[in-house]
Design an enzyme around this catalytic site. Structure first.
Site, PDB file in Angstrom:
ATOM      1  CB  SER A 195      -0.900   0.009   1.235  1.00 39.42           C
ATOM      2  OG  SER A 195      -1.526   1.282   1.334  1.00 39.42           O
ATOM      3  CB  SER A 238      -2.502   4.393   2.463  1.00 37.23           C
ATOM      4  OG  SER A 238      -3.463   4.360   1.433  1.00 37.23           O
ATOM      5  CB  THR A 248      -8.196  -1.453   0.875  1.00 32.56           C
ATOM      6  OG1 THR A 248      -8.190  -1.615  -0.547  1.00 32.56           O
ATOM      7  CG2 THR A 248      -7.135  -2.340   1.505  1.00 32.56           C
ATOM      8  CE  LYS A 308     -11.936   0.066  -1.034  1.00 30.59           C
ATOM      9  NZ  LYS A 308     -11.798   0.833  -2.276  1.00 30.59           N
ATOM     10  CG  ASP A 331     -12.553   4.447  -3.016  1.00 27.96           C
ATOM     11  OD1 ASP A 331     -11.407   4.882  -2.812  1.00 27.96           O
ATOM     12  OD2 ASP A 331     -12.891   3.272  -2.762  1.00 27.96           O
ATOM     13  N   GLY A 350     -17.518  -3.091 -10.503  1.00 28.81           N
ATOM     14  CA  GLY A 350     -17.057  -3.527  -9.180  1.00 28.81           C
ATOM     15  C   GLY A 350     -17.075  -2.358  -8.205  1.00 28.81           C
ATOM     16  N   GLY A 351     -16.254  -2.460  -7.162  1.00 30.34           N
ATOM     17  CA  GLY A 351     -16.257  -1.451  -6.101  1.00 30.34           C
ATOM     18  C   GLY A 351     -15.893  -0.057  -6.581  1.00 30.34           C
ATOM     19  CG  ASN A 408     -18.807  -5.274 -15.490  1.00 28.46           C
ATOM     20  OD1 ASN A 408     -17.618  -4.949 -15.459  1.00 28.46           O
ATOM     21  ND2 ASN A 408     -19.296  -6.234 -14.717  1.00 28.46           N
ATOM     22  CB  ALA A 454      -9.855   3.228 -11.378  1.00 34.99           C
TER      23      ALA A 454
HETATM   24  P1  NAP Z   1     -13.506  -5.310  -8.320  1.00 36.84           P
HETATM   25  O1  NAP Z   1     -14.588  -4.881  -7.406  1.00 36.84           O
HETATM   26  O2  NAP Z   1     -12.904  -6.662  -8.180  1.00 36.84           O
HETATM   27  O3  NAP Z   1     -14.057  -5.135  -9.841  1.00 36.84           O
HETATM   28  C1  NAP Z   1     -13.250  -5.534 -10.923  1.00 36.84           C
HETATM   29  C2  NAP Z   1     -13.881  -5.042 -12.225  1.00 36.84           C
HETATM   30  O4  NAP Z   1     -12.963  -5.336 -13.284  1.00 36.84           O
HETATM   31  C3  NAP Z   1     -15.181  -5.726 -12.572  1.00 36.84           C
HETATM   32  O5  NAP Z   1     -16.015  -4.825 -13.283  1.00 36.84           O
HETATM   33  C4  NAP Z   1     -14.703  -6.866 -13.482  1.00 36.84           C
HETATM   34  O6  NAP Z   1     -15.686  -7.316 -14.388  1.00 36.84           O
HETATM   35  C5  NAP Z   1     -13.628  -6.143 -14.263  1.00 36.84           C
HETATM   36  N1  NAP Z   1     -12.654  -7.040 -14.874  1.00 36.84           N
HETATM   37  C6  NAP Z   1     -11.692  -7.756 -14.239  1.00 36.84           C
HETATM   38  N2  NAP Z   1     -10.969  -8.449 -15.147  1.00 36.84           N
HETATM   39  C7  NAP Z   1     -11.499  -8.164 -16.370  1.00 36.84           C
HETATM   40  C8  NAP Z   1     -11.186  -8.563 -17.688  1.00 36.84           C
HETATM   41  N3  NAP Z   1     -10.164  -9.408 -17.945  1.00 36.84           N
HETATM   42  N4  NAP Z   1     -11.914  -8.061 -18.718  1.00 36.84           N
HETATM   43  C9  NAP Z   1     -12.934  -7.196 -18.468  1.00 36.84           C
HETATM   44  N5  NAP Z   1     -13.290  -6.774 -17.230  1.00 36.84           N
HETATM   45  C10 NAP Z   1     -12.571  -7.258 -16.190  1.00 36.84           C
HETATM   46  O7  NAP Z   1     -12.263  -4.301  -8.239  1.00 36.84           O
HETATM   47  P2  NAP Z   1     -12.281  -2.726  -7.873  1.00 36.84           P
HETATM   48  O8  NAP Z   1     -12.017  -2.554  -6.436  1.00 36.84           O
HETATM   49  O9  NAP Z   1     -13.489  -2.125  -8.474  1.00 36.84           O
HETATM   50  O10 NAP Z   1     -10.969  -2.230  -8.641  1.00 36.84           O
HETATM   51  C11 NAP Z   1     -10.926  -2.100 -10.052  1.00 36.84           C
HETATM   52  C12 NAP Z   1      -9.637  -1.365 -10.433  1.00 36.84           C
HETATM   53  O11 NAP Z   1      -9.680  -0.042  -9.883  1.00 36.84           O
HETATM   54  C13 NAP Z   1      -8.355  -2.012  -9.867  1.00 36.84           C
HETATM   55  O12 NAP Z   1      -7.335  -1.871 -10.828  1.00 36.84           O
HETATM   56  C14 NAP Z   1      -8.030  -1.164  -8.642  1.00 36.84           C
HETATM   57  O13 NAP Z   1      -6.644  -1.141  -8.350  1.00 36.84           O
HETATM   58  C15 NAP Z   1      -8.499   0.196  -9.128  1.00 36.84           C
HETATM   59  N6  NAP Z   1      -8.869   1.104  -8.024  1.00 36.84           N
HETATM   60  C16 NAP Z   1      -8.255   2.305  -7.996  1.00 36.84           C
HETATM   61  C17 NAP Z   1      -8.580   3.213  -7.027  1.00 36.84           C
HETATM   62  C18 NAP Z   1      -7.875   4.536  -7.036  1.00 36.84           C
HETATM   63  O14 NAP Z   1      -7.983   5.271  -6.033  1.00 36.84           O
HETATM   64  N7  NAP Z   1      -7.197   4.901  -8.109  1.00 36.84           N
HETATM   65  C19 NAP Z   1      -9.543   2.909  -6.056  1.00 36.84           C
HETATM   66  C20 NAP Z   1     -10.171   1.663  -6.110  1.00 36.84           C
HETATM   67  C21 NAP Z   1      -9.809   0.761  -7.106  1.00 36.84           C
HETATM   68  P3  NAP Z   1     -16.687  -8.539 -13.944  1.00 36.84           P
HETATM   69  O15 NAP Z   1     -17.747  -7.904 -13.102  1.00 36.84           O
HETATM   70  O16 NAP Z   1     -17.169  -9.061 -15.230  1.00 36.84           O
HETATM   71  O17 NAP Z   1     -15.833  -9.519 -13.175  1.00 36.84           O
END
Ligand code: NAP
Length: 265
Positions: free
Chosen positions: A14, A16, A59, A63, A99, A125-126, A146, A209
């Site tokens: 992390s 953070s 995280t 969450k 977020d 997702g989240g 999605n 993101a």
């Molecule tokens: P999550 O809840 O596990 O959701 C993952 C998402 O990615 C879902 O929509 C999933 O689709 C999709 N996905 C995964 N693999 C895929 C693939 N091969 N092809 C197409 N879609 C795919 O994860 P999350 O927490 O939302 O995080 C998502 C991303 O955002 C991560 O990279 C995380 O590091 C980043 N993030 C960044 C911040 C920031 O502050 N910058 C904050 C939070 C998260 P399905 O529903 O079909 O599985």
């Protein structure tokens, strides 16, 4: 000394701790920011309160489960997830979702308005949940695409006037969009983009993101078309800034926190 921290699993990499501790140094606040990897979130929150910990970030994978162990504010309740817990109210810990605020301030920092705009959000997702609620609350029309369409439909049911689509719809949605956000993990592991290159255009503002790598293929291709690009470190920075401000009540030293973060990316 004040104690803040992050609960998740895993939290070893992390960013953070250095980001928050740079703010304590800048403002000469006597505080530390530590990481915890508990088995369960409920006992961790209870224990943190009993120990007098001042604030926690939450995280993956906790969450959503954290919500039922705190008094959530209305945004966290609507999103269904908490990433910031404040223990300053002795009756019960309060839960927030910074977020959404992080994504909002990332757009604001780049002078990108949301009101009246057409937004395409990739993912359900989240991260996508927080971003979609923020965009709708700020007056954008939100189209959620999605891989698993049922998940997009479930999110679109919750977000005011949002619609749900499969990834194949991006070919038609993106050319008509003003804002595009990648909220999937696509682009982290491999140099691939979830959005067809031909759909990108110069009038877009594109936020990713994903922050490892900072320049994803999507952002590279968007920049090549002349689009405004916002990398994932901005959302990460501003969610931390918002948490810092909830906990301490002081305006965060944004530039110092940004430097601490980007030095490590
Ligand atoms: P999550 O809840 O596990 O959701 C993952 C998402 O990615 C879902 O929509 C999933 O689709 C999709 N996905 C995964 N693999 C895929 C693939 N091969 N092809 C197409 N879609 C795919 O994860 P999350 O927490 O939302 O995080 C998502 C991303 O955002 C991560 O990279 C995380 O590091 C980043 N993030 C960044 C911040 C920031 O502050 N910058 C904050 C939070 C998260 P399905 O529903 O079909 O599985």
């Amino acid at each position: 000394m004040d104690v803040y921290g992050l609960v998740g699993n895993p939290v070893g990499h992390s960013l953070s701790p250095p980001m928050h501790e740079s703010a304590y140094d800048e403002l000469e606040i006597d505080a530390r920011y530590v990481t915890f990897e508990p088995e369960e979130i409920g006992p961790a929150i209870e224990g943190a309160q009993a120990l007098g910990i001042d604030g926690l970030n939450v995280t993956i994978p906790f969450k959503e489960n954290a919500l039922s162990h705190v008094e959530p504010d209305s945004l966290a309740e609507r999103i269904g997830a908490v990433n910031t817990i404040d223990f300053s109210d002795s009756s019960a810990p309060t839960g927030h979702n910074t977020d959404a605020e992080g994504a909002r301030r990332a757009f604001e920092h780049h002078d990108v308005s949301r009101d009246g705009k057409s937004a395409a959000v990739v993912g359900a997702g989240g991260a996508a949940r927080a971003i979609a609620f923020m965009l709708a609350d700020d007056g954008a029309t939100v189209r959620i695409a999605n891989r698993t369409v049922a998940r997009a439909e479930s999110l679109a049911d919750d977000v005011p006037s949002a619609s749900a689509h499969g990834l194949d719809a991006l070919e038609e949605l993106v050319p008509k969009a003003d804002l595009l956000v990648n909220a999937t993990s696509v682009g982290m592991e491999d140099d691939v983009s979830p959005v067809p290159t031909a759909a990108l255009h110069g009038d877009l503002a594109v936020m990713d993101a994903v922050y490892r790598p900072l320049e994803t293929r999507l952002l590279r291709e968007a920049a090549d078309c002349g689009a405004t690009t916002i990398d994932g470190a901005w959302m990460l920075l501003f969610q931390g800034v918002a948490a810092f401000e909830i906990w301490t009540g002081f305006p965060a030293p944004v530039e110092r926190m940004d430097a601490a973060l980007r030095r490590r990316l």
